[in-house]
Design an enzyme around this catalytic site. Structure first.
Site, mmCIF file in Angstrom:
data_model
loop_
_atom_site.group_PDB
_atom_site.id
_atom_site.type_symbol
_atom_site.label_atom_id
_atom_site.label_comp_id
_atom_site.label_asym_id
_atom_site.label_seq_id
_atom_site.Cartn_x
_atom_site.Cartn_y
_atom_site.Cartn_z
ATOM 1 N N CYS A 90 1.693 -4.976 -10.316
ATOM 2 C CA CYS A 90 0.163 -5.660 -9.814
ATOM 3 C C CYS A 90 -0.875 -6.558 -10.248
ATOM 4 C CB CYS A 90 -0.134 -3.793 -9.817
ATOM 5 S SG CYS A 90 -1.989 -4.470 -8.425
ATOM 6 N N GLU B 148 6.210 2.488 -9.447
ATOM 7 C CA GLU B 148 6.750 3.568 -10.841
ATOM 8 C C GLU B 148 6.499 4.092 -9.954
ATOM 9 O OE1 GLU B 148 4.425 0.882 -10.955
ATOM 10 O OE2 GLU B 148 2.363 1.985 -11.858
ATOM 11 N N HIS C 255 3.061 -0.941 -6.402
ATOM 12 C CA HIS C 255 2.989 -0.381 -7.844
ATOM 13 C C HIS C 255 4.624 0.840 -7.534
ATOM 14 C CE1 HIS C 255 -0.595 -0.142 -10.016
ATOM 15 N NE2 HIS C 255 -0.911 -0.201 -8.707
#
Ligand code: GLN
Length: 215
Positions: A51, A180, A178
């Site tokens: 990002c 994650e 993202h």
């Protein structure tokens, strides 16, 4: 932070097996992130920008490789003469929170011949979660691509940049989403796995296995 202190901080990168610049908001720490992205790019150190980390790598590339010294994000300098990262047209400057581009959205690979498509098991698209207000300026893409930075993942409109790679580098990846958020124990997210594999010299063997379908 004084410039001299920031410069000396690159010493700590000398033994780094890889560099990850994560997401963030505002300009705090941006100078250091820029130096980390530059160090990784110039020294073939595996890099993953998430990002804000992807946006940083675009600014750094524009400054160093395109020699646009004033290249910046409108988030850090609203009046920058070279906005390589811009405020997303559909966003609101006055309302925060839900005005961000949020949630799971589709990224289409522009070519199967890129490291991230292979890491995502040769998928034609991925759905990952988002959380941002700024994006790579679509008007700058051809300049950046001519200089070697490639945008291998885009949204369904083709105007929003989602994944970048530097093919001349062993592993230099930026993702606007993202990864994650969907990573799980025992089922690591593809960009993170790629970063660790590259840092430990196992990327090529893993990608070959993905290609022949033995994973
Ligand atoms: N989550 C993030 O890293 C956001 C990056 C940047 N601040 C943006 O709003 O686009």
């Amino acid at each position: 932070m004084a410039t001299q202190t920031v410069i000396n901080k690159t010493d700590i990168l000398q033994n780094a097996a890889c560099v990850l610049v994560p997401g963030g908001f505002g300009d705090r720490g941006v100078k250091g992130m820029m130096l980390a992205a530059k160090y990784a790019r110039e020294n073939e150190v595996p890099y993953l920008g998430i990002c804000l980390g992807m946006q940083i790598s675009v600014i750094e590339f524009a400054r160093s490789v395109l020699h646009l010294e004033t290249a910046n994000s409108e988030e850090f300098d609203a009046e920058t003469p070279n906005p390589v990262v811009i405020f997303m047209p559909e966003g609101s400057r006055t309302h925060m929170g839900s005005t961000m581009r949020l949630g799971s959205r589709r990224t289409l690979f522009q070519t199967p011949d890129c490291i991230t498509a292979k890491l995502y098991h040769n998928s034609e698209y991925v759905e990952e979660r988002h959380r941002h207000r700024y994006e790579v300026n679509p008007d700058m893409i051809s300049m950046l691509e001519e200089a070697g930075l490639t945008f291998v993942g885009k949204d369904e409109s083709g105007k929003r940049m989602e994944i970048l790679e530097l093919p001349s580098h062993p592993f230099y990846v930026g993702v606007q989403f993202h990864p994650e958020f969907k990573s799980r124990p025992g089922r690591p997210s593809a960009p993170f796995l790629g970063l660790i594999l590259a840092a430990t010299g196992q990327l090529e063997a893993y990608v070959t296995k993905c290609q022949i379908g033995s994973l």
